[in-house]
Scaffold this active site. Structure first.
Site, PDB file in Angstrom:
ATOM      1  N   GLU A  49      21.776  47.103  40.719  1.00  0.00           N
ATOM      2  CA  GLU A  49      21.864  45.702  40.315  1.00  0.00           C
ATOM      3  C   GLU A  49      23.049  44.989  40.950  1.00  0.00           C
ATOM      4  OE1 GLU A  49      21.327  48.257  38.325  1.00  0.00           O
ATOM      5  OE2 GLU A  49      19.513  47.856  37.133  1.00  0.00           O
ATOM      6  N   PHE A 111      19.105  50.477  21.432  1.00  0.00           N
ATOM      7  CA  PHE A 111      19.049  51.154  22.734  1.00  0.00           C
ATOM      8  C   PHE A 111      19.288  50.140  23.861  1.00  0.00           C
ATOM      9  CE2 PHE A 111      16.430  52.600  26.408  1.00  0.00           C
ATOM     10  CZ  PHE A 111      17.250  53.651  26.774  1.00  0.00           C
ATOM     11  N   GLN A 112      20.235  50.442  24.727  1.00  0.00           N
ATOM     12  CA  GLN A 112      20.600  49.603  25.883  1.00  0.00           C
ATOM     13  C   GLN A 112      21.019  48.188  25.475  1.00  0.00           C
ATOM     14  OE1 GLN A 112      17.451  50.176  28.887  1.00  0.00           O
ATOM     15  NE2 GLN A 112      18.720  51.827  29.715  1.00  0.00           N
ATOM     16  N   LYS A 161      13.859  40.269  24.272  1.00  0.00           N
ATOM     17  CA  LYS A 161      12.502  40.738  24.570  1.00  0.00           C
ATOM     18  C   LYS A 161      11.468  39.938  23.767  1.00  0.00           C
ATOM     19  CE  LYS A 161      10.174  45.042  25.610  1.00  0.00           C
ATOM     20  NZ  LYS A 161      10.247  46.498  25.606  1.00  0.00           N
ATOM     21  N   MET A 473      42.367  48.957  55.594  1.00  0.00           N
ATOM     22  CA  MET A 473      43.309  47.921  55.180  1.00  0.00           C
ATOM     23  C   MET A 473      44.398  48.494  54.270  1.00  0.00           C
ATOM     24  SD  MET A 473      44.325  44.916  55.505  1.00  0.00           S
ATOM     25  CE  MET A 473      43.211  43.637  56.075  1.00  0.00           C
TER      26      MET A 473
HETATM   27  C1  LIG Z   1      41.451  41.354  52.776  1.00  0.00           C
HETATM   28  C2  LIG Z   1      41.457  39.861  52.652  1.00  0.00           C
HETATM   29  C3  LIG Z   1      42.340  39.112  53.405  1.00  0.00           C
HETATM   30  C4  LIG Z   1      42.310  37.730  53.359  1.00  0.00           C
HETATM   31  N1  LIG Z   1      43.131  37.024  54.193  1.00  0.00           N
HETATM   32  C5  LIG Z   1      42.974  35.686  54.280  1.00  0.00           C
HETATM   33  C6  LIG Z   1      43.691  34.922  55.252  1.00  0.00           C
HETATM   34  O1  LIG Z   1      44.474  35.446  56.038  1.00  0.00           O
HETATM   35  N2  LIG Z   1      43.474  33.594  55.317  1.00  0.00           N
HETATM   36  C7  LIG Z   1      42.587  32.955  54.468  1.00  0.00           C
HETATM   37  O2  LIG Z   1      42.375  31.750  54.590  1.00  0.00           O
HETATM   38  N3  LIG Z   1      41.929  33.646  53.532  1.00  0.00           N
HETATM   39  C8  LIG Z   1      42.083  34.981  53.432  1.00  0.00           C
HETATM   40  N4  LIG Z   1      41.351  35.675  52.495  1.00  0.00           N
HETATM   41  C9  LIG Z   1      40.440  34.917  51.618  1.00  0.00           C
HETATM   42  C10 LIG Z   1      41.171  34.313  50.423  1.00  0.00           C
HETATM   43  O3  LIG Z   1      41.403  35.314  49.476  1.00  0.00           O
HETATM   44  C11 LIG Z   1      40.343  33.164  49.800  1.00  0.00           C
HETATM   45  O4  LIG Z   1      39.071  33.628  49.447  1.00  0.00           O
HETATM   46  C12 LIG Z   1      40.154  31.986  50.742  1.00  0.00           C
HETATM   47  O5  LIG Z   1      41.352  31.609  51.337  1.00  0.00           O
HETATM   48  C13 LIG Z   1      39.566  30.824  49.971  1.00  0.00           C
HETATM   49  O6  LIG Z   1      39.194  29.818  50.833  1.00  0.00           O
HETATM   50  P1  LIG Z   1      38.837  28.377  50.280  1.00  0.00           P
HETATM   51  O7  LIG Z   1      39.947  27.896  49.412  1.00  0.00           O
HETATM   52  O8  LIG Z   1      38.439  27.569  51.446  1.00  0.00           O
HETATM   53  O9  LIG Z   1      37.480  28.641  49.472  1.00  0.00           O
HETATM   54  P2  LIG Z   1      37.148  28.676  47.931  1.00  0.00           P
HETATM   55  O10 LIG Z   1      37.965  29.640  47.210  1.00  0.00           O
HETATM   56  O11 LIG Z   1      35.681  28.809  47.869  1.00  0.00           O
HETATM   57  O12 LIG Z   1      37.548  27.225  47.444  1.00  0.00           O
HETATM   58  C14 LIG Z   1      36.803  26.126  47.864  1.00  0.00           C
HETATM   59  C15 LIG Z   1      37.290  24.907  47.124  1.00  0.00           C
HETATM   60  O13 LIG Z   1      36.459  23.809  47.517  1.00  0.00           O
HETATM   61  C16 LIG Z   1      36.084  23.071  46.362  1.00  0.00           C
HETATM   62  N5  LIG Z   1      34.796  22.423  46.596  1.00  0.00           N
HETATM   63  C17 LIG Z   1      33.575  22.958  46.439  1.00  0.00           C
HETATM   64  N6  LIG Z   1      32.634  22.053  46.713  1.00  0.00           N
HETATM   65  C18 LIG Z   1      33.278  20.911  47.047  1.00  0.00           C
HETATM   66  C19 LIG Z   1      32.849  19.623  47.423  1.00  0.00           C
HETATM   67  N7  LIG Z   1      31.553  19.304  47.497  1.00  0.00           N
HETATM   68  N8  LIG Z   1      33.782  18.677  47.698  1.00  0.00           N
HETATM   69  C20 LIG Z   1      35.109  18.971  47.605  1.00  0.00           C
HETATM   70  N9  LIG Z   1      35.574  20.198  47.238  1.00  0.00           N
HETATM   71  C21 LIG Z   1      34.669  21.156  46.980  1.00  0.00           C
HETATM   72  C22 LIG Z   1      36.033  24.096  45.250  1.00  0.00           C
HETATM   73  O14 LIG Z   1      36.200  23.465  43.985  1.00  0.00           O
HETATM   74  C23 LIG Z   1      37.169  25.035  45.608  1.00  0.00           C
HETATM   75  O15 LIG Z   1      38.382  24.663  45.010  1.00  0.00           O
HETATM   76  C24 LIG Z   1      41.398  37.066  52.492  1.00  0.00           C
HETATM   77  C25 LIG Z   1      40.545  37.816  51.703  1.00  0.00           C
HETATM   78  C26 LIG Z   1      40.556  39.197  51.784  1.00  0.00           C
HETATM   79  C27 LIG Z   1      39.581  39.976  50.940  1.00  0.00           C
HETATM   80  C1  LIG Z   2      35.425  47.463  45.237  1.00  0.00           C
HETATM   81  C2  LIG Z   2      36.782  47.525  45.884  1.00  0.00           C
HETATM   82  N1  LIG Z   2      37.566  48.604  45.701  1.00  0.00           N
HETATM   83  C3  LIG Z   2      38.772  48.674  46.313  1.00  0.00           C
HETATM   84  C4  LIG Z   2      39.228  47.640  47.085  1.00  0.00           C
HETATM   85  C5  LIG Z   2      40.596  47.700  47.751  1.00  0.00           C
HETATM   86  N2  LIG Z   2      40.457  47.694  49.215  1.00  0.00           N
HETATM   87  C6  LIG Z   2      40.602  46.588  49.954  1.00  0.00           C
HETATM   88  S1  LIG Z   2      40.335  46.820  51.579  1.00  0.00           S
HETATM   89  C7  LIG Z   2      40.066  48.475  51.329  1.00  0.00           C
HETATM   90  C8  LIG Z   2      39.757  49.383  52.487  1.00  0.00           C
HETATM   91  C9  LIG Z   2      38.423  49.126  53.082  1.00  0.00           C
HETATM   92  O1  LIG Z   2      38.098  50.212  53.915  1.00  0.00           O
HETATM   93  P1  LIG Z   2      36.851  50.150  54.877  1.00  0.00           P
HETATM   94  O2  LIG Z   2      35.659  49.681  54.137  1.00  0.00           O
HETATM   95  O3  LIG Z   2      36.727  51.419  55.607  1.00  0.00           O
HETATM   96  O4  LIG Z   2      37.251  48.956  55.863  1.00  0.00           O
HETATM   97  P2  LIG Z   2      38.466  48.921  56.936  1.00  0.00           P
HETATM   98  O5  LIG Z   2      39.633  48.284  56.239  1.00  0.00           O
HETATM   99  O6  LIG Z   2      38.762  50.325  57.349  1.00  0.00           O
HETATM  100  O7  LIG Z   2      37.943  48.062  58.034  1.00  0.00           O
HETATM  101  C10 LIG Z   2      40.185  48.803  49.975  1.00  0.00           C
HETATM  102  C11 LIG Z   2      40.033  50.147  49.403  1.00  0.00           C
HETATM  103  C12 LIG Z   2      38.367  46.516  47.208  1.00  0.00           C
HETATM  104  N3  LIG Z   2      38.721  45.446  47.914  1.00  0.00           N
HETATM  105  N4  LIG Z   2      37.146  46.506  46.627  1.00  0.00           N
END
Ligand SMILES: Cc1cc2nc3c(=O)[nH]c(=O)nc-3n(C[C@H](O)[C@H](O)[C@H](O)COP(=O)(O)OP(=O)(O)OC[C@H]3O[C@@H](n4cnc5c(N)ncnc54)[C@H](O)[C@@H]3O)c2cc1C
Ligand SMILES: Cc1ncc(C[n+]2csc(CCOP(=O)(O)OP(=O)(O)O)c2C)c(N)n1
Ligand SMILES: [Mg+2]
Length: 566
Positions: A49, A111-112, A161, A473
């Site tokens: 799911e 159940f569930q 249900k 990472m």
């Molecule tokens: C490993 C990892 C590393 C990351 N590194 C980076 C990084 O280096 N740089 C980076 O940028 N991000 C990075 N991120 C992503 C980060 O965590 C955020 O998800 C991202 O920056 C959010 O982008 P956002 O604010 O554009 O989008 P969202 O979080 O989706 O926010 C969008 C905003 O737009 C608004 N909005 C929606 N519709 C409308 C509309 N019609 N008009 C006006 N406003 C609207 C919403 O209300 C919301 O506030 C990383 C994520 C991971 C997992």
């Molecule tokens: C469900 C979940 N568990 C743990 C993490 C923490 N986490 C962030 S990046 C990462 C490593 C990801 O490894 P891999 O999928 O091999 O990608 P790589 O960074 O090697 O490209 C982990 C464990 C997460 N983001 N999501």
């Protein structure tokens, strides 16, 4: 006309234009599934799911429409939780349906039985418990309306249900939903727009911060017009990528923790930030106290609670971005920021020198090579769905995207296991587009069971496993900040080629850059889903990197080749 709740369910979905659902049946939704056979909605039979929720999410992100997932009560419902939280953090419109035990036994540990509305209350935009058939139709209409309007998000509808089995009189009511107290089209202007226009006219060093709101609002053309008329460079958040063409001369690329060095530097030196549909995530700002210290700030946002939530702004405009930009632009003259753009450009040279593409080739296969070459071969036209980790950041850096809804990635929750199911969802939204999954060896193993879904549903996607043998990472953080103490990050992986074959799919392997192009061509030409095991350099790191809590300008850079040889 007399119908039971299950029939009403499918009839309402049909009226709302839903043509595909993602789910797994179980005791509490058997009546729903039983009546599915009478309607034309296609149910994609998933393996877990969590996958169903991510598929609905991937469908929504690729199409802009609302995705639908279905699960049974108890464990089926709780398995949806990660997918719902993922959609919530990234404002993705999905509606999840769960079966619930009969109303008469709710609260008896039947159940569930799980209180899934209680569980999902903090991670959904809204949720409902439907306990009688006559509430099915109005609740479904409301759920779809709430999911897609204003700031979109996930809605859960739990249906007992007995509500599925009871017969009631039903006629479809096409009138629009009205909910007292819910005002998704709130607008605050025009004095704020006038103030914003003044700030833009006064600014010498402005930067636009384009977020996912650009894409959700469909404001790409308006953003382009705005940037070109005012001559302001555009940096994008991870989720904003695709909202502004990568090849445009005003495009600065990604900002933030793994953003481009010149983009971060421009933000730190800017005198004005224009935040368009982005929410100043901590991955974007780094240390807040040192964030863009010289800049005044304008924030255009659909959700009023985002204004001044993280970063205090000078002008906050609440409303739909597309509409607000259409209102703002006529009041602005054509502007010229040649000096500022030239200054930003100066910093690009150093970055190019450090870029992995420009390091001498010694036969190593880097993830950046893989992603760059897939970009080149697909001519930048594919929909790219990533998982979470190093490969995700390299995709943001090396797969240059020109169009919206072509990068699908879990940003806010950072959910490993997202990519494969989200790509399956995207496949149903965009049947004719080429789709590439770029996934780590770790994250792939979290939802790899959905390979069976690819086989059963006859889906074609290409899956590039960036196999570094590590939770890369986390290994990178251990290398940089924990003295290379690699605790629980090295992995012994299955043979991904055999794994693909065990599912009746094609598995390929690449160990050197020389064979890369040929294998990518082969994957594209092969019918059905293909898994490619890319054996990449094991201990490469993503640069630049702003360490957690540091200011944006304090980036760790890829060691320069000149310094290396010195
Ligand atoms: C490993 C990892 C590393 C990351 N590194 C980076 C990084 O280096 N740089 C980076 O940028 N991000 C990075 N991120 C992503 C980060 O965590 C955020 O998800 C991202 O920056 C959010 O982008 P956002 O604010 O554009 O989008 P969202 O979080 O989706 O926010 C969008 C905003 O737009 C608004 N909005 C929606 N519709 C409308 C509309 N019609 N008009 C006006 N406003 C609207 C919403 O209300 C919301 O506030 C990383 C994520 C991971 C997992
Ligand atoms: C469900 C979940 N568990 C743990 C993490 C923490 N986490 C962030 S990046 C990462 C490593 C990801 O490894 P891999 O999928 O091999 O990608 P790589 O960074 O090697 O490209 C982990 C464990 C997460 N983001 N999501
Ligand atoms: Mg890995």
């Amino acid at each position: 006309m007399e119908r039971n709740g299950a029939q009403i369910f499918w009839e309402v979905l049909t009226h709302l234009g839903v043509d595909v659902t993602f789910g797994i049946p179980g005791g509490a939704v058997i009546p729903l599934y039983d009546h599915m056979l009478e309607y034309s909605v296609r149910n994609v039979h998933v393996r877990h799911e969590q996958g169903a929720a991510h598929m609905a999410d991937g469908y929504a992100r690729a199409s802009g429409k609302t995705g639908v997932a279905i699960a049974t009560s108890g464990p089926g419902a709780t398995n949806l939780v990660t997918g719902i939280a993922t959609a919530m953090m990234d404002s993705s419109p999905i509606v999840c349906f769960t079966g619930q035990v009969p109303s008469a036994v709710i609260g008896s540990d039947a159940f569930q039985e799980t209180d899934i509305t209680g569980v999902t209350l903090p991670i959904s935009k809204h949720n409902y418990l439907v306990s009688q058939a006559e509430d099915v139709a109005p609740t479904l209409k409301e759920a779809f309306y709430i999911a897609a309007s204003g700031r979109p998000g996930p809605v859960l509808v739990d249906i007992t249900k007995n509500a599925q089995n009871e017969m009631v009189d039903f006629t479809w009511d096409p009138s629009p939903v009205r909910l007292p107290g819910y005002r998704p089209d709130l607008r605050v202007f025009p004095e704020e727009l006038a103030k914003a226009a003044d700030l833009v006219k006064e600014s010498k060093r402005p930067v636009i911060l384009a977020g996912q709101g650009v894409i959700m609002s469909g404001a790409m053309q308006e953003l382009l017009n705005f940037a070109e008329k005012t001559h302001i460079p555009v940096a994008m958040t991870l989720l904003g990528i695709g909202g502004f063409p990568a090849s445009h001369p005003l495009n600065l690329g990604m900002m933030g923790m793994h953003g481009e060095a010149w983009a971060n530097r421009a933000i730190q030196e800017a005198d004005l930030l224009l935040a368009f549909g982005m929410r100043f995530d901590d991955r974007v700002t780094g240390n807040l106290e040192k964030y863009a210290p010289k800049a005044r700030k304008i924030h255009i946002e659909v959700d009023p609670s985002e204004i001044n939530k993280v970063v205090k702004v000078d002008v906050g405009i609440v409303g739909d971005l597309k509409e607000m930009l259409q209102n703002l632009l006529p009041s602005l003259p054509e502007l010229d920021h040649e000096d500022w753009l030239a200054y930003i450009d100066e910093h690009k040279e150093d970055s190019k020198l450090r870029d992995i593409q420009n390091l001498p080739e010694a036969g190593n296969l880097y993830a950046a090579h893989v992603i760059h070459d897939i970009w080149r071969i697909t001519e930048g036209e594919a929909i790219v769905v990533t998982d979470v980790g190093q490969h995700q950041m390299w995709t943001a850096q090396y797969y240059q995207l020109e169009r919206p809804r072509t990068l699908i990635t879990s940003g806010g929750l950072g959910t490993m296991g997202f990519a494969l199911p989200a790509a399956i969802g995207a496949r149903f939204a965009k049947p004719d587009d080429e789709i590439w999954v770029i996934v780590g060896d770790g994250g792939f193993q979290m939802t790899q069971a959905e390979l069976s879904t690819c086989k059963q549903e006859g889906i074609k996607i290409n899956i590039a496993i960036i196999n570094n043998g590590y939770l890369g990472m986390v290994r990178q953080w251990q290398e940089l900040f924990y003295e290379r103490r690699y605790a629980a990050t090295e992995m012994i992986n299955p043979d991904f080629v055999k794994l693909a074959e065990a599912h009746g799919l094609t598995g390929l392997r690449v160990e050197s850059r020389a064979e890369l192009g040929h294998v990518v061509d082969q994957a594209r030409a092969t019918e059905g889903t293909v898994v490619i095991d890319f054996r990449v350099e094991r201990e490469d790191s993503v640069y630049p990197m702003v360490p957690a809590g540091a200011a944006l300008q304090d980036m760790i850079r890829r060691p320069s080749p000149e310094k290396r040889s010195a």
